[in-house]
Design a protein around this motif. Structure first.
Motif, PDB file in Angstrom:
ATOM      1  N   LYS A  53      48.038  22.438  27.341  1.00  0.00           N
ATOM      2  CA  LYS A  53      46.739  21.690  27.719  1.00  0.00           C
ATOM      3  C   LYS A  53      46.101  21.197  26.547  1.00  0.00           C
ATOM      4  N   GLY A  72      37.568  26.965  26.390  1.00  0.00           N
ATOM      5  CA  GLY A  72      37.812  27.882  25.364  1.00  0.00           C
ATOM      6  C   GLY A  72      37.231  27.632  24.018  1.00  0.00           C
ATOM      7  N   LEU A  75      33.603  28.023  24.105  1.00  0.00           N
ATOM      8  CA  LEU A  75      33.167  29.609  23.925  1.00  0.00           C
ATOM      9  C   LEU A  75      33.218  30.100  22.535  1.00  0.00           C
ATOM     10  N   ARG A  76      34.332  29.876  21.972  1.00  0.00           N
ATOM     11  CA  ARG A  76      34.574  30.350  20.645  1.00  0.00           C
ATOM     12  C   ARG A  76      33.529  29.866  19.729  1.00  0.00           C
ATOM     13  N   GLY A 125      41.074  23.822  30.181  1.00  0.00           N
ATOM     14  CA  GLY A 125      40.893  24.935  30.390  1.00  0.00           C
ATOM     15  C   GLY A 125      39.844  25.304  31.670  1.00  0.00           C
ATOM     16  N   ARG A 128      39.120  26.990  36.235  1.00  0.00           N
ATOM     17  CA  ARG A 128      40.153  28.250  36.181  1.00  0.00           C
ATOM     18  C   ARG A 128      39.958  29.068  37.571  1.00  0.00           C
ATOM     19  N   ARG A 165      51.565  31.026  17.717  1.00  0.00           N
ATOM     20  CA  ARG A 165      50.697  29.900  17.811  1.00  0.00           C
ATOM     21  C   ARG A 165      49.742  30.261  16.707  1.00  0.00           C
ATOM     22  N   ARG A 198      44.781  33.337  16.884  1.00  0.00           N
ATOM     23  CA  ARG A 198      43.435  33.731  18.002  1.00  0.00           C
ATOM     24  C   ARG A 198      43.638  35.174  18.026  1.00  0.00           C
TER      25      ARG A 198
HETATM   26  P1  ADP Z   1      44.568  29.650  26.667  1.00  0.00           P
HETATM   27  O1  ADP Z   1      44.425  28.321  27.938  1.00  0.00           O
HETATM   28  O2  ADP Z   1      45.469  29.522  25.601  1.00  0.00           O
HETATM   29  O3  ADP Z   1      44.568  30.949  27.539  1.00  0.00           O
HETATM   30  P2  ADP Z   1      41.479  28.925  26.367  1.00  0.00           P
HETATM   31  O4  ADP Z   1      41.154  28.780  24.988  1.00  0.00           O
HETATM   32  O5  ADP Z   1      41.384  27.987  27.279  1.00  0.00           O
HETATM   33  O6  ADP Z   1      43.241  29.489  25.951  1.00  0.00           O
HETATM   34  O7  ADP Z   1      40.906  30.289  26.886  1.00  0.00           O
HETATM   35  C1  ADP Z   1      40.503  31.383  26.181  1.00  0.00           C
HETATM   36  C2  ADP Z   1      39.662  32.414  26.973  1.00  0.00           C
HETATM   37  O8  ADP Z   1      38.434  31.832  27.003  1.00  0.00           O
HETATM   38  C3  ADP Z   1      40.374  32.775  28.309  1.00  0.00           C
HETATM   39  O9  ADP Z   1      41.265  33.836  28.403  1.00  0.00           O
HETATM   40  C4  ADP Z   1      39.108  33.182  29.089  1.00  0.00           C
HETATM   41  O10 ADP Z   1      38.562  34.348  28.651  1.00  0.00           O
HETATM   42  C5  ADP Z   1      37.994  32.160  28.575  1.00  0.00           C
HETATM   43  N1  ADP Z   1      37.755  30.857  29.209  1.00  0.00           N
HETATM   44  C6  ADP Z   1      38.066  29.553  28.930  1.00  0.00           C
HETATM   45  N2  ADP Z   1      37.838  28.616  29.934  1.00  0.00           N
HETATM   46  C7  ADP Z   1      37.427  29.376  30.897  1.00  0.00           C
HETATM   47  C8  ADP Z   1      37.044  29.280  32.184  1.00  0.00           C
HETATM   48  N3  ADP Z   1      36.970  27.898  32.800  1.00  0.00           N
HETATM   49  N4  ADP Z   1      36.747  30.181  33.066  1.00  0.00           N
HETATM   50  C9  ADP Z   1      36.686  31.416  32.640  1.00  0.00           C
HETATM   51  N5  ADP Z   1      36.844  31.695  31.489  1.00  0.00           N
HETATM   52  C10 ADP Z   1      37.587  30.954  30.534  1.00  0.00           C
END
Ligand code: ADP
Ligand code: ZN
Length: 255
Positions: A53, A72, A75-76, A125, A128, A165, A198
């Motif tokens: 993605k 994601g 959040l990071r 992302g 979800r 990764r 990560r």
């Molecule tokens: P990946 O698609 O590789 O799992 P992301 O970077 O999209 O990684 O997401 C990492 C983490 O961030 C998820 O496992 C979740 O805990 C949180 N997260 C990201 N996007 C969402 C979302 N839309 N709703 C809830 N949690 C999210």
């Protein structure tokens, strides 16, 4: 010293005349249509972790010049800045669980309200969960054109991809140590940032994220299918091949 240039003056008059005739013949329906496109594209990248993605979203961003919004990454970034949201989110993310819907919705809707999203944007992302998807539909209703690209990949391949990764600490670009390594070891091709693994890309957490995907996110395939806006793409192929399929599903701008 200014000198009169009859050709230039004549040209100016022709242009001004054409513009006036244009707005007379084709008056804008609403004044706000001039500022932002009437029907901005909202591209939703759906799919399990590791399907690509982020990679596809970043390639789309380079081609379409609309923002790539990864929940994601947002959040990071909050975790790095040690914001209250970051502190809350980290406890969920480290275990492979989803961050609660309300936190995500507040964060995302604040982001897409910014001026750079007026021409459309790419969601990576998000959504979800069904509640996230429904909240987005309610918000977009009538003034945006959502298109869902479902990136399809089998569980065995997901694990193989995620355990090898690394991602750029600064810009989030992902690399695979075997299939798409960076040009220089440990350094991002795009921005020279540092490549890291990560903390949630460990086998135990990946298994948990996959289960969460199947339980909570996969039902969105059905949801968007019923809305007739879902396109599925087999992601067990090179990223350029996937990209050409993705692009084929995106409507060409009408203007
Ligand atoms: P990946 O698609 O590789 O799992 P992301 O970077 O999209 O990684 O997401 C990492 C983490 O961030 C998820 O496992 C979740 O805990 C949180 N997260 C990201 N996007 C969402 C979302 N839309 N709703 C809830 N949690 C999210
Ligand atoms: Zn980078």
């Amino acid at each position: 010293l200014t000198h009169f240039n009859p050709m230039k003056t004549l040209f100016k008059h022709i242009i001004a005349g054409a513009l006036m005739a244009g707005s007379f013949l084709f008056p804008p329906a609403h004044s706000d249509e001039i500022q932002s496109k009437p029907n901005p594209l909202v591209l939703i990248m759906l799919g399990p972790p590791g399907a690509g993605k982020g990679t596809q979203a970043s390639m789309l961003h380079d081609q379409l010049h609309i923002p790539h919004i990864s929940t994601g990454d947002l959040l990071r970034e909050n975790i790095r800045q040690e914001t209250p949201l970051g502190k809350q989110a980290k406890t969920f993310m480290d275990k492979g669980n989803l961050v609660p819907d309300q936190l995500i919705l507040d964060m995302l809707f604040e982001r897409v309200a910014q001026a750079d999203c007026a021409q459309g944007y790419i969601l990576d992302g998000f959504p979800r969960t069904l509640l996230q998807a429904e909240s987005l539909q309610t918000r977009l209703k009538g003034h945006a054109q959502p298109i869902v690209l479902n990136l399809d990949l089998a569980d065995a391949q997901i694990i193989e991809r995620l355990t090898k990764r690394v991602v750029c600490e600064s810009c989030g670009t992902p690399y695979h140590l075997a299939y798409s390594p960076p040009k220089k070891k440990g350094i991002c091709d795009k921005c020279s940032g540092k490549l890291i693994q990560r903390t949630d890309d460990t086998e135990a957490v990946i298994t948990k994220r996959l289960k969460v995907y199947h339980d909570q996110t996969a039902p969105l395939i059905d949801y968007y299918n019923k809305l007739n806006i879902l396109h599925s793409i087999d992601c067990n192929q090179p990223k350029e091949k996937i990209f050409s399929e993705v692009v084929a599903y995106i409507p060409k701008p009408s203007k």
